[in-house]
Design a protein around this motif. Sequence first.
Motif, short mmCIF file in Angstrom:
data_model
loop_
_atom_site.label_atom_id
_atom_site.label_comp_id
_atom_site.label_asym_id
_atom_site.label_seq_id
_atom_site.Cartn_x
_atom_site.Cartn_y
_atom_site.Cartn_z
N GLY A 196 0.93 -1.36 0.03
CA GLY A 196 0.02 0.03 0.09
C GLY A 196 0.74 1.18 -0.09
N GLY A 197 2.14 1.22 0.11
CA GLY A 197 2.96 2.34 -0.12
C GLY A 197 2.87 3.12 1.33
N SER A 198 2.51 2.44 2.57
CA SER A 198 2.58 3.16 3.77
C SER A 198 3.17 2.18 4.77
N ALA A 199 3.52 2.89 5.94
CA ALA A 199 4.32 2.30 7.15
C ALA A 199 3.60 2.61 8.53
N ASP A 200 3.74 1.86 9.43
CA ASP A 200 3.42 2.24 10.91
C ASP A 200 4.94 2.43 11.54
N VAL A 201 4.85 3.49 12.36
CA VAL A 201 6.16 3.67 13.06
C VAL A 201 6.10 3.10 14.47
N VAL A 202 6.90 2.25 15.06
CA VAL A 202 6.82 1.74 16.49
C VAL A 202 8.39 2.10 17.08
N LEU A 203 7.95 2.11 18.40
CA LEU A 203 9.28 2.38 19.23
C LEU A 203 9.28 1.32 20.22
#
Length: 158
Positions: free
Chosen positions: A114-121
């Motif tokens: 989908g061309g997106s990402a989630d950002v996780v710490l």
Amino acid sequence: MSRLPGDPEGDGAHVDAVARLRGRVARGLASVADDAEVQSPSRQSNGDGSVSFHFGGAPCAVHVAQIADGLEMISVTCVVAWDVPDDDRLGALLAAARERTQFGTLRAVAQGTGGSADVVLQYAFPGSGLADEPLRTLLLLVLGGAADARAVFAALGE
């Protein structure tokens, strides 16, 4: 009675150590979490034995596990942003967010095609031997970094 690794007496001592530390984590977070009540396995089953809550708008989970006798590890995971465009700006945003965090690793997790990402710490540290106040302080340092990193992505309409 069957014995578990790290439990030579077969009395569940290692399970109790994890449960006690998990309870201390939940109590330490109760006054600072965005939620009215921190959800822990003792109050409501969340399926994985973690303490779940929101901090600075980010959903977070803290998991406690014993990896050796007397060594309980605490793992903190917070979702900083969802569905961020996985384009040239993502690298710059991650760099800016990393400058705001002292504890933890920020990474982008691509979401299929989908061309997106989630950002996780994510951050893990030994919880064995920490008194309540140092434990709470360390958790707040990690969570504060997640909230600060989240602010970097807020401009994207998160």
